[in-house]
Design a protein around this motif. Structure first.
Motif, PDB file in Angstrom:
ATOM      1  N   GLN A   1       0.977  -1.103   0.049  1.00 33.56           N
ATOM      2  CA  GLN A   1       0.107  -0.099  -0.005  1.00 33.56           C
ATOM      3  C   GLN A   1       0.803   1.212  -0.061  1.00 33.56           C
ATOM      4  O   GLN A   1       0.482   2.301  -0.698  1.00 33.56           O
TER       5      GLN A   1
ATOM      6  N   THR B   1      -5.090   2.772  -4.447  1.00 31.28           N
ATOM      7  CA  THR B   1      -5.812   1.488  -4.627  1.00 31.28           C
ATOM      8  C   THR B   1      -6.972   1.407  -3.971  1.00 31.28           C
ATOM      9  O   THR B   1      -7.719   2.233  -3.722  1.00 31.28           O
ATOM     10  N   GLU B   2      -7.636   0.109  -4.264  1.00 38.76           N
ATOM     11  CA  GLU B   2      -9.102  -0.095  -3.593  1.00 38.76           C
ATOM     12  C   GLU B   2      -9.111   0.120  -2.419  1.00 38.76           C
ATOM     13  O   GLU B   2     -10.237   0.607  -1.928  1.00 38.76           O
ATOM     14  N   ALA B   3      -8.055  -0.547  -1.693  1.00 37.01           N
ATOM     15  CA  ALA B   3      -8.245  -0.453  -0.031  1.00 37.01           C
ATOM     16  C   ALA B   3      -8.157   1.204   0.094  1.00 37.01           C
ATOM     17  O   ALA B   3      -9.074   1.458   1.127  1.00 37.01           O
TER      18      ALA B   3
ATOM     19  N   ALA C   1     -11.794   2.439  -0.310  1.00 37.67           N
ATOM     20  CA  ALA C   1     -12.549   1.840   0.721  1.00 37.67           C
ATOM     21  C   ALA C   1     -12.494   2.582   1.808  1.00 37.67           C
ATOM     22  O   ALA C   1     -13.311   2.883   2.657  1.00 37.67           O
TER      23      ALA C   1
ATOM     24  N   ILE D   1      -3.035   1.203   6.269  1.00 34.95           N
ATOM     25  CA  ILE D   1      -3.864   0.495   6.032  1.00 34.95           C
ATOM     26  C   ILE D   1      -3.501  -1.191   6.071  1.00 34.95           C
ATOM     27  O   ILE D   1      -3.040  -1.652   5.037  1.00 34.95           O
TER      28      ILE D   1
ATOM     29  N   LYS E   1      -3.554  -4.633   5.459  1.00 30.21           N
ATOM     30  CA  LYS E   1      -4.102  -5.639   4.670  1.00 30.21           C
ATOM     31  C   LYS E   1      -3.045  -6.570   3.935  1.00 30.21           C
ATOM     32  O   LYS E   1      -2.609  -6.228   2.794  1.00 30.21           O
TER      33      LYS E   1
ATOM     34  N   ASP F   1     -12.357  -6.370   5.066  1.00 28.87           N
ATOM     35  CA  ASP F   1     -12.861  -4.962   4.604  1.00 28.87           C
ATOM     36  C   ASP F   1     -11.986  -3.996   5.230  1.00 28.87           C
ATOM     37  O   ASP F   1     -12.055  -3.660   6.205  1.00 28.87           O
ATOM     38  N   PRO F   2     -11.163  -3.356   4.398  1.00 30.13           N
ATOM     39  CA  PRO F   2     -10.096  -2.415   4.916  1.00 30.13           C
ATOM     40  C   PRO F   2     -10.433  -1.360   5.678  1.00 30.13           C
ATOM     41  O   PRO F   2     -11.374  -0.787   5.277  1.00 30.13           O
ATOM     42  N   GLU F   3      -9.693  -1.041   6.826  1.00 29.64           N
ATOM     43  CA  GLU F   3      -9.616   0.017   7.475  1.00 29.64           C
ATOM     44  C   GLU F   3      -8.515   0.856   7.587  1.00 29.64           C
ATOM     45  O   GLU F   3      -7.336   0.299   7.388  1.00 29.64           O
TER      46      GLU F   3
ATOM     47  N   ASP G   1      -2.471  -9.431   9.060  1.00 28.02           N
ATOM     48  CA  ASP G   1      -2.465  -7.944   8.347  1.00 28.02           C
ATOM     49  C   ASP G   1      -1.360  -7.108   9.214  1.00 28.02           C
ATOM     50  O   ASP G   1      -0.760  -6.391   8.285  1.00 28.02           O
TER      51      ASP G   1
END
Length: 423
Positions: free
Chosen positions: A4, A14-16, A19, A42, A44, A52-54, A156
């Motif tokens: 990331q 990125t998609e993360a 999100a 993030i 991940k 479900d990324p935070e 993670d």
């Protein structure tokens, strides 16, 4: 595959990141920029497909973590999975698997497969049980092999106590402490170093740790082996010396595009908390701060979810980003499902209180909606908005009022009911 941080430095969203931006009501570009700087992480792992990324860090909602896992005295995988389900139901953003006995790999596999929350581990805890060897007989390469195993499994973020090097140990020996080293991982590493007359393998081979993290995009959670286990030991030479080392390791990790957060104390009095957050942010270059508590007094066993929530709210308001929950069972036993539930609620209260103080976008709207419902005596809406709906509804049912628009505390003298007639 890029981490990331590597993607963020190249200008990629990125998609993360997208999100996280949606959850935080912030522009995706702002999330990318903070990940690139290292002030937001993030966690991940590329192998954690159910996540479900935070985001954790600067300007984001304060997140909470739930500790659980199997141990020698409580090795029932099914009961721990029940806790996992409860933690997910209560929307904890992270779960740390602290398993140290028995079928740890099987439990970790099930946890990662079912969990949309980010998963953390402490490989040091798992090393002795996983390798089946005495502490002093474990080699540096074997410690690294456990780290790699956890990374390949999909963890993670990992707590790695790399700041307890020989220099930190010498500070510890020269400065007496009331409660010595209370970190389980820290005490095991200290014993290993003393038994083998060797450097901390996670410090000596930190580049190898970074290689593993970079390959699987594991976020490093640099552990505070010298965190204070009593208010008497807070902010002492050992703690600060280790924090300085963690700041140096933070820079090395970022140079390799590995995301980093820093773990913090521990036990300390209210008046020291803000200074500790400031020190971490300064010495560790704005890295997200992950705190256990702090517990603001040592004399409340059975109520340490409260002592922790008090400290956590103050730490969060001062800039801490991630709170590790503490249950009423802290210092006493492995938490039950009910203990865990109480700990989660206490941590969520602390996190939300911190978000209000920090002015996190959207935080105050929840409270305003609750106040509006209270003024309107809209009990259903109050229950809907309650952090713990189950308890709120149970309390009202257990003490039914004569007047539906009041409660058994005030009855006809309810101020809301009275003022609604005139305003």
């Amino acid at each position: 595959m890029a981490t990331q941080m590597e993607a963020a430095k190249r200008g990629e969203i990125t998609e993360a990141m997208q999100a996280v931006a949606r959850k935080e009501n912030l522009p995706a570009e702002e999330i990318r920029a903070r990940v690139a700087r290292g002030t937001v992480v993030i966690p991940k792992n590329v192998h954690h497909h159910s996540i479900d990324p935070e985001g954790v860090g600067q300007g984001l909602k304060t997140k909470i973590n739930v500790n659980l896992g199997i141990s020698k005295d409580c090795a029932n995988i099914d009961s721990e999975l029940d806790k996992v389900r409860k933690a997910l139901e209560m929307k904890a953003e992270a779960i740390m698997d602290l398993s140290n006995y028995g079928k740890t790999a099987l439990f970790r596999e099930k946890l990662i497969e079912m969990s949309p929350a980010m998963i953390g581990t402490v490989p040091m805890y798992d090393a002795i049980g996983y390798l089946g060897k005495k502490l002093e007989a474990i080699t540096a390469k074997e410690f690294l092999a456990v780290v790699e195993k956890h990374a390949r499994d999909g963890v993670d973020f990992m707590t790695i106590h790399a700041g307890l090097n020989r220099r930190t140990v010498e500070h510890f020996k020269r400065n007496s402490r009331l409660t010595n080293i209370v970190s389980r991982g820290g005490s095991l590493l200290y014993a290993w170093m003393e038994l083998n007359h060797a450097e901390n393998p996670f410090y000596e081979y930190f580049d190898e740790v970074l290689n593993i993290c970079a390959e699987h995009d594991v976020t490093l959670s640099l552990g505070d082996a010298c965190r204070p286990g009593s208010i008497a030991d807070a902010t002492d030479a050992s703690q600060i010396e280790e924090l300085i080392v963690l700041g140096e390791l933070t820079q090395r990790a970022r140079d390799r595009n590995v995301q980093v957060m820093i773990e913090g104390p521990g036990h300390m009095t209210l008046n020291e908390i803000q200074a500790n957050v400031l020190l971490e942010k300064k010495l560790c270059h704005g890295a997200p701060f992950y705190v256990l508590g702090p517990l603001v007094t040592d004399v409340a066993p059975g109520y340490d979810h409260i002592t922790s929530a008090i400290g956590g709210a103050i730490a969060g308001a001062a800039g801490a980003d991630f709170l590790c929950y503490v249950t009423p069972a802290e210092h006493l036993r492995l938490p039950t499902l009910d203990d865990m539930r109480e700990g989660i609620i206490a941590a969520k209260i602390a996190a939300h209180a911190a978000d209000l103080a920090k002015g996190i976008p959207g935080a105050a709207e929840w409270d305003r909606a609750m106040s509006t419902a209270r003024q309107a005596l809209d009990w259903n809406k109050m229950f809907e908005l309650a952090m713990d709906r189950e308890k709120a509804e149970r309390y009202r049912q257990e003490s039914a009022p004569a007047l539906d628009d009041s409660c058994t505390m005030c009855g006809e003298m309810c101020s809301m009911r009275l003022m609604n007639k005139f305003v």
